[in-house]
Structures are given as structure tokens and as C-alpha cells.
Design an enzyme around this catalytic site. Structure first.
Site, PDB file in Angstrom:
ATOM      1  N   ASP A  75       0.843  -1.203   0.000  1.00  0.00           N
ATOM      2  CA  ASP A  75       0.000   0.000   0.000  1.00  0.00           C
ATOM      3  C   ASP A  75       0.878   1.252   0.000  1.00  0.00           C
ATOM      4  O   ASP A  75       0.367   2.375  -0.083  1.00  0.00           O
ATOM      5  CB  ASP A  75      -1.019  -0.009   1.145  1.00  0.00           C
ATOM      6  CG  ASP A  75      -0.387  -0.006   2.520  1.00  0.00           C
ATOM      7  OD1 ASP A  75       0.855  -0.042   2.621  1.00  0.00           O
ATOM      8  OD2 ASP A  75      -1.145   0.039   3.522  1.00  0.00           O
ATOM      9  N   SER A  76       2.199   1.064   0.018  1.00  0.00           N
ATOM     10  CA  SER A  76       3.121   2.176  -0.231  1.00  0.00           C
ATOM     11  C   SER A  76       2.826   2.796  -1.596  1.00  0.00           C
ATOM     12  O   SER A  76       3.266   3.912  -1.874  1.00  0.00           O
ATOM     13  CB  SER A  76       4.577   1.699  -0.175  1.00  0.00           C
ATOM     14  OG  SER A  76       4.765   0.554  -0.983  1.00  0.00           O
ATOM     15  N   GLU A 213       9.156  -3.892  10.721  1.00  0.00           N
ATOM     16  CA  GLU A 213       9.513  -2.577  10.152  1.00  0.00           C
ATOM     17  C   GLU A 213       9.897  -1.597  11.243  1.00  0.00           C
ATOM     18  O   GLU A 213       9.205  -1.471  12.269  1.00  0.00           O
ATOM     19  CB  GLU A 213       8.323  -2.007   9.348  1.00  0.00           C
ATOM     20  CG  GLU A 213       8.636  -0.619   8.790  1.00  0.00           C
ATOM     21  CD  GLU A 213       7.683  -0.118   7.715  1.00  0.00           C
ATOM     22  OE1 GLU A 213       6.752  -0.865   7.333  1.00  0.00           O
ATOM     23  OE2 GLU A 213       7.898   1.021   7.262  1.00  0.00           O
TER      24      GLU A 213
HETATM   25  O1  KIV Z   1       3.511  -1.103   1.632  1.00  0.00           O
HETATM   26  C1  KIV Z   1       4.691  -1.451   1.652  1.00  0.00           C
HETATM   27  O2  KIV Z   1       5.467  -1.208   0.713  1.00  0.00           O
HETATM   28  C2  KIV Z   1       5.168  -2.174   2.825  1.00  0.00           C
HETATM   29  C3  KIV Z   1       6.636  -2.436   2.928  1.00  0.00           C
HETATM   30  C4  KIV Z   1       7.363  -1.200   3.256  1.00  0.00           C
HETATM   31  C5  KIV Z   1       6.928  -3.545   3.872  1.00  0.00           C
HETATM   32  O3  KIV Z   1       4.396  -2.530   3.644  1.00  0.00           O
END
Ligand code: KIV
Length: 308
Positions: A75-76, A213
């Protein structure tokens, strides 16, 4: 089922039973077969796993060609693709859309679809339905969700219907406002104990892997030692069972954002800006397109005309 079941029911594999450790750098596909949940679990304590975020088919193919074992449709994407300041605006439709693209570009890697904010926290039933969409429509192989002990019952429900769940504890970006920003978690004893308890809770609930994280390296090392599932770190030190990075961070695609936990393996921002400027300059000088990029008319046979 015999050992050949994968040949019959899985994606085509030229090499059932051979190593799948990503030696296929440069595209030697004969050494590769699909990365599965049991294989990821079996890598606990072994050769470290790699996971990189992907949001489209082209990047999925490149990362898969590189031998990255897991592609995370994170969701990044709300931040790096949609340009928002956090991940909270991402919806299940967004994840399904990007998972579909990644699944089309991917060949061997294990694809994980992130469960967005409020897609799993309201009721376990909604969580199961949304996780199911990410697999059935998005063609992902597993889902990831944030949260520890509070999410254990939900993880159990999703796992019980046959959907593999990757858990995520420590700095959980969907809780950015509760945490007061994207801050390292678990730096004092009490907070570290809570994260350790979260890691055990999600493991006991049936998660097959765990993202750690933004926590101190010592805490990540302890969790990795204590839990039976592979830990995948981001900003969590070198002692995890694997590492994950956002692809745009790995490639150095941002000019000014340089978080401590990121290593830039390229200077993508400089290179992309440079390439676009070279294009602009050549167009202005009428050097592009050259004759080699230009189509000619089809040559017609010269009509034979009589002379009399
Ligand atoms: O949404 C994402 O990219 C993540 C990673 C940073 C682990 O959750």
C-alpha cells in the site's frame, strides 16, 4: 499426490525439484520454479529471502528476472504511485488493480497483496472477503496485513479459509497518526516487549512470514530467534531472515528522500531526469527521430509502360 503434481497443476516448470534460490540472474529460467509458501517457510534461518515492492507488470518482470523471491504490491503505492503523504487513502480496488498488473508481468516470484487500511480491521468477515478478492481477482498468492495481537483472530480467520497471511509489526504505517509519525518503534523495554508479544501472537495465529519494520536491530534479532516463521526486515537490521525494500527507494528514484534504513542501489532520479533531458535536447535540435527511427513509403513497383 505424487511429486509430479506441480507439473500437472502448477505453472510450467522445467526443473521440478531443483534449487530455487534465485541463481537465475540474467534469465536462466531453467533453474527456476514458482516460489511457494512452504518454500518461504523452509528458508527460516537459511539463505536470506528478498522481497521488493512492485506495482506494475514491467517492474514485476524486471524484479522477477533478477531472482527476487517475493514481490509485494504494497500500500506504499499510495505514496510512491499516487503521491499521497501516507498509505491511508489506498483501497482494495487499487490493490487488486496493481496486483493484476504485477501478476501478468511476473513468472516465478511469490506475489503478496497488501491489505489496505480499513479492509480488514472492521470485521473478520470483511477481512476474509477482501483478502479473497486480492487472490481471486488480483491473482496474488498471499496477503499482508499490519498489526499484532489485536489482529491475531482476524489472521486466523483468513488463514482458515486457505489464504496465506504475511503479518507486519513494529512501525505499522497505517497507524501513522496514532504513532505520531513514521517513527522507529520498540526502543524502550516496555515497547520492545509489546512488539515481541505481537510477533508471537501473529505466529501463533498462523501467519507464514512476518515483516518487521522500523525497530532496533537487537529487537529484530531476538524476534527472529524466537519465532518459527521467517522475518522480513525493513529498517530492522541484518539479523532478519530476509529483507524488503520499496523498489523506488532501492533504485534511488527520489531526489531528496534519503531515510537511514534505505540503501540506494542506483541513482534512478538522476538517470531518469538525465535521459528525459537528453530526449528534450535532441528533439529541440531535430536530432531525434533520426532516419533509423523513421518509416519510409512502401516502394511501389514501377509500372511497365509500352513504347508503341
Ligand atoms: O507497503 C509497503 O510497501 C510495505 C513495505 C514497506 C513492507 O508494507
Amino acid at each position: 499426490m505424487s511429486d509430479n503434481s506441480e507439473v500437472k497443476y502448477g505453472r510450467p516448470s522445467a526443473t521440478t525439484g531443483t534449487s530455487n534460490l534465485g541463481e537465475a540472474v540474467g534469465g536462466a529460467d531453467t533453474a527456476r520454479r514458482p516460489v511457494t509458501v512452504p518454500e518461504i517457510r523452509a528458508r527460516k534461518g537459511g539463505m536470506p529471502l528478498t522481497m521488493v515492492t512492485a506495482y506494475d507488470a514491467t517492474f514485476a518482470r524486471m524484479l522477477d528476472d533478477a531472482g527476487i523471491e517475493m514481490l509485494l504490491v504494497g500500500d506504499s503505492l499510495g505514496m510512491v504511485v499516487q503521491g499521497n503523504p501516507d498509505t491511508l487513502g489506498v483501497g482494495v480496488d487499487d490493490i487488486v488493480y496493481h496486483c493484476k498488473a504485477v501478476a501478468r508481468g511476473n513468472r516465478w516470484a511469490h506475489v503478496v497483496g497488501d491489505m489496505p487500511f480499513l479492509s480488514y480491521q472492521v470485521t473478520p468477515e470483511e477481512a476474509v472477503r477482501n483478502a479473497g478478492r486480492i487472490l481471486a481477482e488480483g491473482r496474488a498468492h498471499a496477503v499482508k496485513l499490519e498489526g499484532g495481537a489485536a489482529m491475531a483472530a482476524t489472521i486466523r480467520r483468513i488463514v482458515d479459509v486457505g489464504i496465506p497471511v504475511m503479518a507486519h509489526v513494529g512501525l505499522t504505517p497505517q497507524s501513522v497518526h496514532a504513532l505520531g509519525g513514521f517513527r522507529v518503534q520498540g526502543r524502550d523495554d516496555a515497547a520492545a516487549q509489546r512488539i515481541l508479544a505481537d510477533a508471537h501472537a501473529v505466529t501463533d495465529a498462523g501467519a507464514y512470514a512476518l515483516v518487521l519494520e522500523g525497530i532496533p536491530g537487537e529487537l529484530a534479532a531476538r524476534i527472529t530467534e524466537e519465532v518459527s516463521i521467517p522475518t522480513i526486515g525493513i529498517g530492522a537490521g541484518v539479523h532478519c531472515d530476509g529483507q524488503v525494500l520499496v523498489c523506488y527507494d532501492l533504485l534511488g528514484m527520489t531526489a531528496d528522500l534519503r531515510p537511514k534504513f534505505v540503501k540506494r542501489y542506483d541513482e534512478g532520479h538522476t538517470r531518469v531526469v538525465g535521459a528525459a533531458q537528453a530526449f528534450r535536447d535532441e528533439v529541440r535540435r531535430r536530432e531525434f527521430p533520426g532516419p533509423e527511427h523513421t518509416f519510409g513509403m512502401r516502394k511501389r513497383p514501377v509500372p511497365v509502360t509500352g513504347t508503341g
